[in-house]
Design a protein around this motif. Structure first.
Motif, PDB file in Angstrom:
ATOM      1  N   UNK A   1      16.439  27.552 -11.978  1.00  0.00           N
ATOM      2  CA  UNK A   1      15.443  26.796 -11.367  1.00  0.00           C
ATOM      3  C   UNK A   1      16.078  25.483 -10.964  1.00  0.00           C
ATOM      4  N   UNK A   2      16.960  24.824 -12.037  1.00  0.00           N
ATOM      5  CA  UNK A   2      17.528  23.706 -11.600  1.00  0.00           C
ATOM      6  C   UNK A   2      18.665  23.642 -10.456  1.00  0.00           C
ATOM      7  N   UNK A   3      19.338  24.719 -10.214  1.00  0.00           N
ATOM      8  CA  UNK A   3      20.023  25.065  -9.099  1.00  0.00           C
ATOM      9  C   UNK A   3      19.313  24.909  -8.030  1.00  0.00           C
ATOM     10  N   UNK A   4      18.281  25.349  -7.965  1.00  0.00           N
ATOM     11  CA  UNK A   4      17.335  25.554  -6.649  1.00  0.00           C
ATOM     12  C   UNK A   4      16.740  24.142  -6.309  1.00  0.00           C
TER      13      UNK A   4
ATOM     14  N   UNK B   1       6.602  22.136  -9.362  1.00  0.00           N
ATOM     15  CA  UNK B   1       7.133  23.437  -9.223  1.00  0.00           C
ATOM     16  C   UNK B   1       7.103  23.965 -11.056  1.00  0.00           C
ATOM     17  N   UNK B   2       7.275  22.992 -11.729  1.00  0.00           N
ATOM     18  CA  UNK B   2       7.490  23.456 -13.067  1.00  0.00           C
ATOM     19  C   UNK B   2       6.293  24.387 -13.642  1.00  0.00           C
ATOM     20  N   UNK B   3       4.931  23.882 -13.358  1.00  0.00           N
ATOM     21  CA  UNK B   3       3.674  24.767 -13.886  1.00  0.00           C
ATOM     22  C   UNK B   3       4.120  26.128 -13.419  1.00  0.00           C
ATOM     23  N   UNK B   4       4.454  26.568 -12.247  1.00  0.00           N
ATOM     24  CA  UNK B   4       4.652  27.907 -11.725  1.00  0.00           C
ATOM     25  C   UNK B   4       5.969  28.436 -12.748  1.00  0.00           C
TER      26      UNK B   4
END
Length: 444
Positions: free
Chosen positions: A148-151, A324-327
């Motif tokens: 997630x962080x890389x994206x 994007x975090x909730x998803x």
């Protein structure tokens, strides 16, 4: 099974305290093992940097897990448990997942969007894996957070703009020269800001760097630490005749670089442009130098304007990432819920395949004259019948994972098919084959 994140960070403790609760590099492995052997801890990862010490854990109970983590930290650093409680933030469940995602993507850092924390999280996870203190949950969650962080970094400008004064100083040099890797740089001063500027210059590919300072030994120590040159402050006029970039940060009450000094060496200068960046308060560089042709003089206010503009850009990017975090949390919860379904589906498939094998054995006894080709055709078709029959029940089982009464309904499902599933979550050590789990869920 509960997820807990216990954090000591820049919001909860000042730097003097944070220095006292940081694990040294050679102690982090034994710390992971020590925590893992603590009551209620099923999995754990310990993160320890200059700005935060955090424990991520899977526990069998929330309250006891939280207490034993805080007690572990207290014993590790010689504090009372109550003192540790005062300097920690505790996140549980979805909030713990959210915290990990924010930390990994740089949204919880002192410098918003910094990327160094991603590597630190990755290293912390790898160390925990090597020490066997992670299992099913964290092996999945930390890989999800890192991905997630890389994206987030690739798809937004969260890390593209300078938001520290020392970094902005180097970025301003690039605006004048473009590439600066072939430029000569001079740093005046040997304090923390000077060292940060030096590191940013080195990070931008500058190799010809000289440090001058009123106390020569300090310039020498800093220069030797980073393998650059140093000179006495008396060499400043000669150095100004040759360098391209000057970054000054001293505590002097008087100007270090004066108009007269630059005027006197102007005829000796070989290079066209000179960038002067003054990050000292009070200023080190005389303001009237602006009048000299091809000399670009920037002070703290100029840098602050750049930093503020860049910070707004990072904040906009941070808002995109936050959305994007909730998803990601939903995806994690769906995966966890599916853990309870995997053993049920496996048990159902194993029972069905055992029936198919028994049927084939019976056919071999009753029809001993079957050729190998005929046997393969019959086996293929009977397996096809089983797969078609199982398709809808497996689909229903997967849908039960998101049901509020999934546990009760999965028990009923097992009773209907007369199967008994093993425990979905194996704490302490992960032995489940991820590939076979994927195959089971796809019922192929």
């Amino acid at each position: 099974m509960h997820l807990i994140a216990v954090s000591i960070n820049h919001r909860t403790a000042d730097v003097a305290l944070r220095e006292k609760v940081a694990f040294k590099d050679d102690a982090i492995r034994s710390a992971n093992v020590g925590l893992y052997e603590t009551k209620s801890i099923l999995e754990n990862v310990i993160l320890s940097t200059c700005n935060r010490t955090e424990v991520y854990a899977v526990t069998d109970q929330i309250h006891t897990g939280r207490y034993y983590i805080q007690r572990f930290l207290a014993r590790s650093f010689g504090f009372d448990v109550e003192e540790i409680k005062e300097m920690t933030e505790v996140k549980v469940g979805d909030d713990a997942v959210k915290h990990l995602l924010q930390v990994t993507s740089g949204l919880d850092s002192v410098v918003l969007g910094e990327t160094q924390i991603l590597g630190q999280i990755r290293n912390a996870f790898f160390i925990a894996q090597e020490e066997d203190t992670t299992g099913t949950i964290f092996n999945h969650l930390f890989k999800q957070a890192i991905t997630f962080a890389k994206k987030a970094h690739n798809e937004t400008d969260i890390a593209d703009n300078a938001v520290s004064v020392s970094y902005a100083a180097v970025e301003l040099s690039k605006k004048v020269f473009g590439k600066i890797n072939n430029k000569q740089a001079l740093i005046i001063g040997a304090g923390d800001m000077s060292e940060l500027s030096l590191l940013n210059l080195i990070g931008s590919g500058v190799t010809d760097i000289t440090i001058v300072n009123r106390t020569l030994s300090k310039a020498q120590n800093l220069a030797m630490k980073h393998n650059v040159k140093f000179e006495a402050m008396t060499s400043l006029p000669q150095l100004l005749a040759n360098v391209d970039i000057v970054i000054s940060s001293t505590s002097s009450d008087e100007y270090i670089v004066t108009n007269r000094m630059l005027q006197s060496c102007a005829s000796e200068r070989k290079n066209d442009s000179l960038v002067l960046i003054d990050i000292a308060v009070p200023r080190d560089i005389e303001p009237t130098i602006d009048a000299i042709e091809d000399v670009f003089n920037y002070d703290v206010d100029d840098l602050k304007g750049l930093v503020d503009a860049n910070l707004r850009e990072r904040q906009n990017a941070a808002e995109q990432i936050m959305q994007s975090i909730p998803n990601e949390i939903v995806a994690h919860n769906e995966w966890v819920n599916m853990l309870g379904v995997v053993p049920v589906i496996r048990a159902l498939r194993e029972k069905a395949m055992n029936i198919q094998e028994d049927t084939m054995d019976s056919l071999d006894r009753k029809l001993p004259g079957l050729s190998e080709r005929e046997r393969k055709i019959i086996s293929k078709h009977t397996k096809s019948i089983i797969n078609q029959m199982l398709k809808d029940p497996i689909k229903q089982a997967k849908e039960l994972s998101s049901d509020k009464k999934s546990t009760e309904k999965l028990e009923l499902f097992q009773n209907i098919f007369d199967i008994e599933a093993e425990n979905a979550y194996e704490p302490k050590k992960e032995t489940t084959n991820k590939v076979s789990n994927s195959q089971i869920l796809s019922f192929e």
